[in-house]
Enzyme design. Structure first.
Site, PDB file in Angstrom:
ATOM      1  N   GLY A 120     -51.893  93.168   2.761  1.00  0.00           N
ATOM      2  CA  GLY A 120     -52.596  94.386   3.152  1.00  0.00           C
ATOM      3  C   GLY A 120     -51.587  95.496   3.421  1.00  0.00           C
ATOM      4  O   GLY A 120     -50.454  95.453   2.922  1.00  0.00           O
ATOM      5  N   GLU A 132     -44.804  84.900  -2.661  1.00  0.00           N
ATOM      6  CA  GLU A 132     -45.987  84.116  -3.037  1.00  0.00           C
ATOM      7  C   GLU A 132     -45.885  83.759  -4.512  1.00  0.00           C
ATOM      8  O   GLU A 132     -45.435  84.558  -5.324  1.00  0.00           O
ATOM      9  CB  GLU A 132     -47.267  84.918  -2.790  1.00  0.00           C
ATOM     10  CG  GLU A 132     -47.511  85.156  -1.314  1.00  0.00           C
ATOM     11  CD  GLU A 132     -48.918  85.634  -1.013  1.00  0.00           C
ATOM     12  OE1 GLU A 132     -49.570  85.056  -0.131  1.00  0.00           O
ATOM     13  OE2 GLU A 132     -49.367  86.597  -1.660  1.00  0.00           O
ATOM     14  N   GLU A 169     -47.301  90.334   2.665  1.00  0.00           N
ATOM     15  CA  GLU A 169     -47.252  91.119   1.424  1.00  0.00           C
ATOM     16  C   GLU A 169     -47.835  92.483   1.761  1.00  0.00           C
ATOM     17  O   GLU A 169     -49.046  92.613   1.908  1.00  0.00           O
ATOM     18  CB  GLU A 169     -48.094  90.457   0.321  1.00  0.00           C
ATOM     19  CG  GLU A 169     -47.602  89.106  -0.120  1.00  0.00           C
ATOM     20  CD  GLU A 169     -46.278  89.160  -0.860  1.00  0.00           C
ATOM     21  OE1 GLU A 169     -45.809  90.268  -1.209  1.00  0.00           O
ATOM     22  OE2 GLU A 169     -45.700  88.093  -1.075  1.00  0.00           O
ATOM     23  N   CYS A 172     -50.817  97.257  -4.937  1.00  0.00           N
ATOM     24  CA  CYS A 172     -49.565  97.586  -4.240  1.00  0.00           C
ATOM     25  C   CYS A 172     -48.411  97.659  -5.229  1.00  0.00           C
ATOM     26  O   CYS A 172     -47.373  98.223  -4.938  1.00  0.00           O
ATOM     27  CB  CYS A 172     -49.280  96.585  -3.125  1.00  0.00           C
ATOM     28  SG  CYS A 172     -49.414  94.902  -3.684  1.00  0.00           S
ATOM     29  N   SER A 198     -46.729  90.797 -12.276  1.00  0.00           N
ATOM     30  CA  SER A 198     -47.419  89.704 -11.573  1.00  0.00           C
ATOM     31  C   SER A 198     -47.608  88.489 -12.479  1.00  0.00           C
ATOM     32  O   SER A 198     -48.076  88.618 -13.602  1.00  0.00           O
ATOM     33  CB  SER A 198     -48.796  90.169 -11.100  1.00  0.00           C
ATOM     34  OG  SER A 198     -48.647  91.309 -10.297  1.00  0.00           O
ATOM     35  N   ASN A 257     -58.588  94.528  -2.923  1.00  0.00           N
ATOM     36  CA  ASN A 257     -58.300  95.012  -4.288  1.00  0.00           C
ATOM     37  C   ASN A 257     -58.279  93.905  -5.347  1.00  0.00           C
ATOM     38  O   ASN A 257     -58.620  94.135  -6.491  1.00  0.00           O
ATOM     39  CB  ASN A 257     -57.035  95.872  -4.333  1.00  0.00           C
ATOM     40  CG  ASN A 257     -55.810  95.170  -3.834  1.00  0.00           C
ATOM     41  OD1 ASN A 257     -55.889  94.096  -3.234  1.00  0.00           O
ATOM     42  ND2 ASN A 257     -54.651  95.758  -4.061  1.00  0.00           N
ATOM     43  N   LYS A 303     -59.832  84.973   6.187  1.00  0.00           N
ATOM     44  CA  LYS A 303     -60.598  86.161   6.562  1.00  0.00           C
ATOM     45  C   LYS A 303     -60.454  87.201   5.456  1.00  0.00           C
ATOM     46  O   LYS A 303     -59.452  87.894   5.364  1.00  0.00           O
ATOM     47  CB  LYS A 303     -60.089  86.754   7.886  1.00  0.00           C
ATOM     48  CG  LYS A 303     -61.082  87.757   8.440  1.00  0.00           C
ATOM     49  CD  LYS A 303     -60.464  88.957   9.128  1.00  0.00           C
ATOM     50  CE  LYS A 303     -59.930  90.013   8.232  1.00  0.00           C
ATOM     51  NZ  LYS A 303     -60.904  90.724   7.368  1.00  0.00           N
ATOM     52  N   PRO A 304     -61.477  87.293   4.606  1.00  0.00           N
ATOM     53  CA  PRO A 304     -61.393  88.273   3.517  1.00  0.00           C
ATOM     54  C   PRO A 304     -61.662  89.687   4.020  1.00  0.00           C
ATOM     55  O   PRO A 304     -62.138  89.873   5.149  1.00  0.00           O
ATOM     56  CB  PRO A 304     -62.491  87.820   2.562  1.00  0.00           C
ATOM     57  CG  PRO A 304     -63.480  87.082   3.405  1.00  0.00           C
ATOM     58  CD  PRO A 304     -62.728  86.515   4.585  1.00  0.00           C
ATOM     59  N   ALA A 305     -61.393  90.667   3.177  1.00  0.00           N
ATOM     60  CA  ALA A 305     -61.679  92.066   3.541  1.00  0.00           C
ATOM     61  C   ALA A 305     -63.192  92.263   3.635  1.00  0.00           C
ATOM     62  O   ALA A 305     -63.939  91.660   2.857  1.00  0.00           O
ATOM     63  CB  ALA A 305     -61.087  92.993   2.492  1.00  0.00           C
TER      64      ALA A 305
HETATM   65  P1  ADP Z   1     -56.609  98.484   3.263  1.00  0.00           P
HETATM   66  O1  ADP Z   1     -56.255  99.782   3.895  1.00  0.00           O
HETATM   67  O2  ADP Z   1     -56.176  98.354   1.861  1.00  0.00           O
HETATM   68  O3  ADP Z   1     -58.029  98.044   3.486  1.00  0.00           O
HETATM   69  P2  ADP Z   1     -55.745  96.838   5.419  1.00  0.00           P
HETATM   70  O4  ADP Z   1     -54.359  96.472   5.748  1.00  0.00           O
HETATM   71  O5  ADP Z   1     -56.488  97.716   6.334  1.00  0.00           O
HETATM   72  O6  ADP Z   1     -55.673  97.423   3.968  1.00  0.00           O
HETATM   73  O7  ADP Z   1     -56.634  95.538   5.202  1.00  0.00           O
HETATM   74  C1  ADP Z   1     -56.142  94.318   4.673  1.00  0.00           C
HETATM   75  C2  ADP Z   1     -56.809  93.170   5.404  1.00  0.00           C
HETATM   76  O8  ADP Z   1     -56.429  93.226   6.775  1.00  0.00           O
HETATM   77  C3  ADP Z   1     -58.337  93.216   5.395  1.00  0.00           C
HETATM   78  O9  ADP Z   1     -58.821  91.887   5.314  1.00  0.00           O
HETATM   79  C4  ADP Z   1     -58.653  93.830   6.743  1.00  0.00           C
HETATM   80  O10 ADP Z   1     -59.935  93.490   7.219  1.00  0.00           O
HETATM   81  C5  ADP Z   1     -57.585  93.182   7.593  1.00  0.00           C
HETATM   82  N1  ADP Z   1     -57.320  93.862   8.872  1.00  0.00           N
HETATM   83  C6  ADP Z   1     -57.359  95.180   9.138  1.00  0.00           C
HETATM   84  N2  ADP Z   1     -57.067  95.403  10.443  1.00  0.00           N
HETATM   85  C7  ADP Z   1     -56.851  94.190  11.016  1.00  0.00           C
HETATM   86  C8  ADP Z   1     -56.507  93.720  12.329  1.00  0.00           C
HETATM   87  N3  ADP Z   1     -56.337  94.557  13.347  1.00  0.00           N
HETATM   88  N4  ADP Z   1     -56.373  92.389  12.532  1.00  0.00           N
HETATM   89  C9  ADP Z   1     -56.538  91.526  11.518  1.00  0.00           C
HETATM   90  N5  ADP Z   1     -56.847  91.900  10.252  1.00  0.00           N
HETATM   91  C10 ADP Z   1     -56.995  93.195   9.998  1.00  0.00           C
END
Ligand code: ADP
Length: 479
Positions: free
Chosen positions: A229, A459, A251, A285, A442, A152, A175-177
């Site tokens: 996340g 943070e 967070e 969030c 923020s 986001n 590790k980005p989304a």
């Molecule tokens: P959203 O539902 O907003 O995408 P997530 O909590 O699923 O929120 O995702 C936030 C971050 O956590 C992202 O970078 C996602 O790839 C990562 N993520 C999701 N599942 C896992 C996991 N099992 N292990 C590590 N990182 C994860």
């Protein structure tokens, strides 16, 4: 955008995934594929870990001033490239360009703030109460970190973690989304240009989050996890961190109450509501999730909010004059649609919006629901979309109880012109942050974070760097 990196960044080099895998990055405004980036697996995670571990000792010894100046240079480069970074962010995430520019400035500010903090890390010491012993306290970096960020705020969630880690002398794997890898890769290129030594920051873009992150957390060489996340994923990562007793900053989600008392200034309340609800299309969030409005003002508040929300222009974030971009993906939009349908089935009145448009892209219109049943699913689910759900209340004790009746505790918004009530209610809310007559909390200089299931740690602010530092206490007898 043409020169935005699309490979993994490991040990200061751009490399493909070991198995050659790639993953698509979509434009949420069109549903089309923008490009493909490397899709890391377990082997790449090991290589990134090795690079971070190897770089740690020397990096920890770097002069604080040198770390500070890298951050300062990166801050300046980010600001110089505001337009380029904003376009990149809008293309992969959807937010309108004006908001993307705002995020670039916010993201850069974390680097400036932590460049200033890097040279103010202090220890301490003194004679112990028995008079026979002395203590010396020094601070040291916690060690190699795993940073996991959401989609986001693709740039700011990165700088909010990378800034203090660099300042403290930690090495990192970011590790980005998977939805928004490009902003993080562009950020890595900027840090390299700013002089960050090889191996200090490693970026692994992946669609296989579990395969990449779990071995890192359980392996014993990563000493710190900083995660932003969902609470659901946060719980899994906390459990995985337990094995090797990894320090964590979490967070997680929110379910922010937005309370408008009978003595509120309605202009301020409606302005605040627009900010607290519509920043980032509601995909934050910190977004106001539950509007509790005193019954004497509820109709007027609903009418004015609906008028403002209805006037917003929805469209692709790159188009001039657009206020509201698409949601992140089809799944995100389907969830918003389900929550609205559930509330309407339970009797909520749709004052504006409420129906997703036909056609490509993941658009959802700004929506105001009045007379929402407290049992509706959106009361205990993060909406993550441009939907304001209004409920009424009559009494202060009652509204505080209802506001606190949730497992989350990130932020609350309170609107009242009464000083004593403002302080009293703020203190009674079980949240880490309160916006008093404002819809925006923020700020890089303030500690961001929540209580209860909204997270652990803070943070930003003076305390942000503490999350990446350990104490070492040295006992020295007085002779
Ligand atoms: P959203 O539902 O907003 O995408 P997530 O909590 O699923 O929120 O995702 C936030 C971050 O956590 C992202 O970078 C996602 O790839 C990562 N993520 C999701 N599942 C896992 C996991 N099992 N292990 C590590 N990182 C994860």
């Amino acid at each position: 955008m043409t020169d935005t990196p699309t490979q993994l960044f490991i040990g200061g080099a751009w490399v493909d995934a070991a198995d050659g895998a790639t993953m698509p990055v979509d434009d949420p405004a069109t549903g089309e594929i923008l490009c493909h980036v490397a899709d890391a697996g377990a082997k790449d995670a090991r290589l990134a870990e090795e690079a971070a571990v190897q770089a740690q000792e020397e990096w920890a010894r770097t002069a604080p001033r040198a770390r500070s100046e890298i951050l300062r240079r990166a801050y300046e480069i980010i600001l110089e490239r505001t337009d380029e970074l904003a376009h990149l962010m809008t293309s992969e995430m959807g937010k309108p360009l004006a908001e993307a520019r705002g995020e670039v400035a916010y993201a850069a500010e974390f680097f400036r703030w932590f460049s200033e903090e890097a040279v103010r890390i202090d220890g301490g010491g003194g004679i112990l109460p028995d008079g026979r012993n002395r203590m010396l306290l020094s601070r040291r970096p916690v060690g190699p970190c795993l940073l996991i960020t959401p989609w986001n705020f693709p740039l700011a969630m990165g700088t909010r973690k990378i800034g203090p880690a660099i300042a403290a002398g930690c090495t990192m794997i970011l590790k980005p989304a998977p939805q928004t890898p490009l902003s993080s890769l562009a950020l890595a290129a900027i840090l390299k240009e700013a002089g960050l030594p090889d191996g200090v920051l490693n970026v692994v873009t992946t669609s296989r989050a579990g395969e990449v992150c779990e071995p890192l957390l359980r392996g014993g060489r990563i000493r710190k996890l900083s995660f932003t996340g969902s609470t659901q994923v946060g719980r899994i990562l906390l459990a995985q961190s337990a094995d090797a007793v990894v320090r964590t900053s979490m967070e997680l989600g929110g379910n922010a109450p937005f309370i408008v008392f009978e003595d509120a200034d309605l202009d301020k309340a409606v302005d605040g509501a627009m900010l607290a609800k519509m920043r980032n299309m509601g995909e934050a969030c910190t977004a106001a999730n539950r509007f509790f409005v005193h019954s004497s003002l509820a109709d007027e508040f609903g009418r004015r909010l609906a008028e403002r929300m209805g006037a917003l222009v929805v469209g692709p974030g790159t188009r001039d004059g657009v206020d509201v971009g698409p949601l992140i993906d089809r799944t995100g939009r389907a969830k918003v649609e389900e929550l609205v349908a559930d509330a309407v089935e339970r009797g909520a009145e749709v004052l504006v919006g409420g129906r997703a448009p036909e056609g490509p892209g993941c658009f959802y219109p700004p929506t105001v629901l009045a007379g929402v049943d407290p049992e509706s699913r959106l009361m205990d689910t993060e909406i993550f979309g441009p939907v304001a759900a209004i409920l009424t209340f009559d009494d202060e004790d009652e509204v505080v109880r209802r506001a606190n009746d949730t497992p989350w505790g990130l932020v609350g918004y309170v609107f009242t012109e009464g000083l004593e009530r403002a302080l009293r209610v703020s203190e009674r809310l079980e949240v880490g942050m309160v916006g008093l007559n404002t819809g925006l909390v923020s700020n890089p200089a303030a500690p961001f974070g929540g209580v209860k299931q909204s997270g652990l740690g803070r943070e930003g602010g003076r305390v942000g760097i503490e999350e990446f530092l350990e104490y070492q206490y040295l006992a020295v007898p007085v002779r």
